[in-house]
Design a protein around this motif. Structure first.
Motif, short mmCIF file in Angstrom:
data_model
loop_
_atom_site.label_atom_id
_atom_site.label_comp_id
_atom_site.label_asym_id
_atom_site.label_seq_id
_atom_site.Cartn_x
_atom_site.Cartn_y
_atom_site.Cartn_z
N LEU A 224 15.01 58.43 26.54
CA LEU A 224 14.23 57.31 26.26
C LEU A 224 14.28 56.77 24.85
N VAL A 225 14.14 57.92 24.04
CA VAL A 225 14.24 57.79 22.66
C VAL A 225 15.57 57.38 22.04
N ARG A 226 16.44 57.88 22.85
CA ARG A 226 17.90 57.66 22.36
C ARG A 226 18.22 56.23 22.87
N ALA A 227 17.83 55.82 23.94
CA ALA A 227 17.83 54.22 24.43
C ALA A 227 17.24 53.34 23.45
N MET A 228 16.01 53.71 22.94
CA MET A 228 15.39 52.77 22.08
C MET A 228 15.96 52.86 20.71
N SER A 229 16.50 53.85 20.32
CA SER A 229 17.15 53.95 18.85
C SER A 229 18.59 53.02 19.19
N ASP A 230 19.26 53.00 20.33
CA ASP A 230 20.53 52.47 20.31
C ASP A 230 20.24 50.74 20.62
N ALA A 231 19.07 50.57 21.09
CA ALA A 231 18.72 48.99 21.24
C ALA A 231 18.22 48.76 20.16
N GLY A 232 17.87 49.58 18.97
CA GLY A 232 16.95 48.79 17.87
C GLY A 232 15.49 48.50 18.16
N LEU A 233 15.05 48.96 19.28
CA LEU A 233 13.71 48.91 19.24
C LEU A 233 12.76 49.70 18.69
N ASN A 234 12.48 49.50 17.45
CA ASN A 234 11.62 50.26 16.56
C ASN A 234 10.00 49.90 16.52
N VAL A 235 9.64 50.23 17.67
CA VAL A 235 8.10 49.67 17.56
C VAL A 235 7.71 51.05 17.68
N PRO A 236 6.23 51.19 17.48
CA PRO A 236 5.45 52.71 17.58
C PRO A 236 5.65 53.03 19.04
N LEU A 237 6.19 54.36 19.11
CA LEU A 237 6.06 55.23 20.30
C LEU A 237 4.99 56.05 20.56
N TYR A 238 3.99 56.12 21.22
CA TYR A 238 3.05 57.10 21.55
C TYR A 238 3.28 57.85 22.66
N THR A 239 3.25 59.26 22.48
CA THR A 239 3.59 60.24 23.34
C THR A 239 2.71 61.37 23.63
N TYR A 240 3.10 62.33 24.69
CA TYR A 240 2.19 63.32 24.56
C TYR A 240 3.15 64.59 24.08
N TYR A 241 4.47 64.55 24.44
CA TYR A 241 5.32 65.66 24.38
C TYR A 241 6.48 65.52 23.57
N ALA A 242 6.61 64.60 22.38
CA ALA A 242 7.68 64.40 21.45
C ALA A 242 8.03 65.65 20.87
N MET A 243 7.04 66.60 20.57
CA MET A 243 7.42 67.94 19.85
C MET A 243 8.20 68.91 20.64
N ALA A 244 8.31 68.72 21.99
CA ALA A 244 8.90 69.73 22.86
C ALA A 244 10.29 69.72 22.63
N ALA A 245 10.93 70.81 23.18
CA ALA A 245 12.27 71.25 22.90
C ALA A 245 13.35 70.05 23.13
N GLY A 246 14.09 69.66 22.33
CA GLY A 246 15.21 68.73 22.15
C GLY A 246 14.87 67.20 21.67
N THR A 247 13.62 66.90 21.67
CA THR A 247 13.20 65.45 21.34
C THR A 247 13.27 65.45 19.98
N PRO A 248 12.69 66.15 19.23
CA PRO A 248 12.86 65.85 17.80
C PRO A 248 14.15 65.81 17.35
#
Length: 414
Positions: free
Chosen positions: A244-268
């Protein structure tokens, strides 16, 4: 007579001393049941190492004087495989179980543990749930042998919407979640909490997608852009959050993303690669906590070249050790009774295992993804970190419970 009285007193004191150290030197074996293969293997592998590392660290010095040992069982993120793994653990003599990835698997394990304990008095198991956050598990489906270390979805939404109350620029939120109990709960509790705290916020759109099966989130992101969302809220984790993070970046959707698990392995790493500018996490911890977490995280990184982010392992081992010291036993039935209402000095103030529903009450944090300053922890070696922007004391996120706890004979509400 006096000699006899003194002798009796001495014998009694010796008996007490023996009871106080009855568990000292014992090895407490813990079965870890979570995905170690499949799309969520990277998260499970990290969390296994976290449990084993924390068990090793806290075995050296704990009030019960016991040694903790954690053994892995791969459940492939499946409720059915979880039951097979649990049976294997029982056959091998394990009396303590930890699991967290997936509320479906959590419910299966919880129900199986309850049935086993009812049929096998004297051979009970205790189940520590460190990340399955469906509120039902400590409400209408609560069980005496289940203890949750993470904050549930309703608690996290109380914390998140408390923060959003101070963000007037957020007016239209898009909800994207995995199509299983956790994802449904994230959406439901967000809508409920935001009505109370920010009734002006509009739900711009909402989607539920198959868990672990979507390879391209571009269509979902396109819908977010068409809806004019100025923020996205997701309970996604593992591959489903990374993509999801990669797709938002590719589409240039730079709005705040509120998450539970962005610290978990691979996402950073995905965040750093995509240049995401505004990502938040609501959690009970963060990478820049002081001791005892900071030195543990540094040693974990040195040993495994990986990040230590499942801090529930610290509270889990700590609660078990303190309960065993209080119970003067490692027997699960006695330890469960001792754990009810137990207070523990943790890495972010005091935590309490609420007796009413076995839901840990604890401090919550809102953290933001940003470039790491000197002295801050570089998450996954990216040069970025999750820095705390708001600390919320336990009372802020505490939610009522509908649990009607059925305790076994001898179980007490500590």
């Amino acid at each position: 007579m006096k000699v006899g009285a003194r002798l009796a007193a001495a014998i009694a004191l010796c008996a007490l001393a023996g009871a106080a150290s009855a568990q000292k030197g014992e090895t407490v074996r813990i079965a870890f049941i979570d995905p170690l293969s499949g799309p969520f293997a990277n998260v499970g592998q990290n969390q296994l190492k976290s449990w084993q590392y924390t068990a090793e660290r806290l075995s050296a010095d704990n009030p019960a004087g016991v040694k903790f040992e954690v053994t892995a069982f791969d459940n492939k993120a499946s409720p059915q495989e979880s039951l097979s793994a649990l049976r294997a653990a029982i056959d091998q003599g394990f009396r303590y179980v930890v699991q967290g990835n997936g509320s479906g698997a959590a419910q299966a394990i919880m129900e199986a543990v309850a049935k086993h304990n009812a049929r096998n008095p004297g051979k009970e198991l205790v189940y520590l749930d460190y990340a399955a956050v469906d509120p039902a598990l400590t409400n209408e489906k609560c069980d005496y042998w289940h203890f949750r270390l993470d904050a549930d979805t309703s608690m996290k939404m109380e914390a998140l919407t408390s923060f959003l109350r101070e963000q007037p620029q957020i007016r239209k939120v898009y909800l994207l979640n995995q199509n299983y109990s956790h994802g449904h709960q994230v959406a439901s509790f967000f809508k409920d909490a935001v009505k109370r705290r920010r009734p002006d916020i509009e739900i711009a759109g909402e989607d539920l997608h198959p868990i672990g099966q979507v390879k391209d989130f571009a269509p979902y992101v396109a819908k977010m852009k068409r809806a004019g969302a100025d923020a996205v809220v997701t309970g996604n984790w593992g591959q489903d959050l990374t993509l999801l993070v990669r797709a938002m970046s590719d589409a240039g959707l730079n709005v705040p993303l509120y998450t539970y698990y962005a610290m978990a392995a691979g996402t950073p790493k995905a965040l750093a690669a995509g240049g995401a500018s505004e990502v938040y996490v609501v959690s009970y911890g963060h990478p820049n906590l002081p001791a005892p977490i900071a030195p543990m995280a540094a040693e974990f990184k040195k040993r495994f070249n990986d990040d230590y982010f499942t801090f529930a392992t610290y509270n889990g081992i700590g609660l078990l050790a303190q309960a065993m010291a209080k119970a003067k036993s490692t027997e699960p039935a006695k330890v469960a009774a001792a754990m009810e209402g137990l207070r523990l000095k943790s890495f972010a103030g005091e935590v309490t295992m609420r007796a009413a529903d076995h839901q840990l009450q604890q401090t919550m944090f809102i953290t933001r993804w940003q470039k790491a300053k000197p002295g801050e922890y570089s998450v996954e070696g990216t040069g970025y970190t999750f820095a705390p922007v708001k600390r919320l004391e336990p009372y802020v996120s505490t939610t009522p419970t509908s649990c009607e706890m059925k305790r076994p004979a001898g179980g007490a509400a500590g």
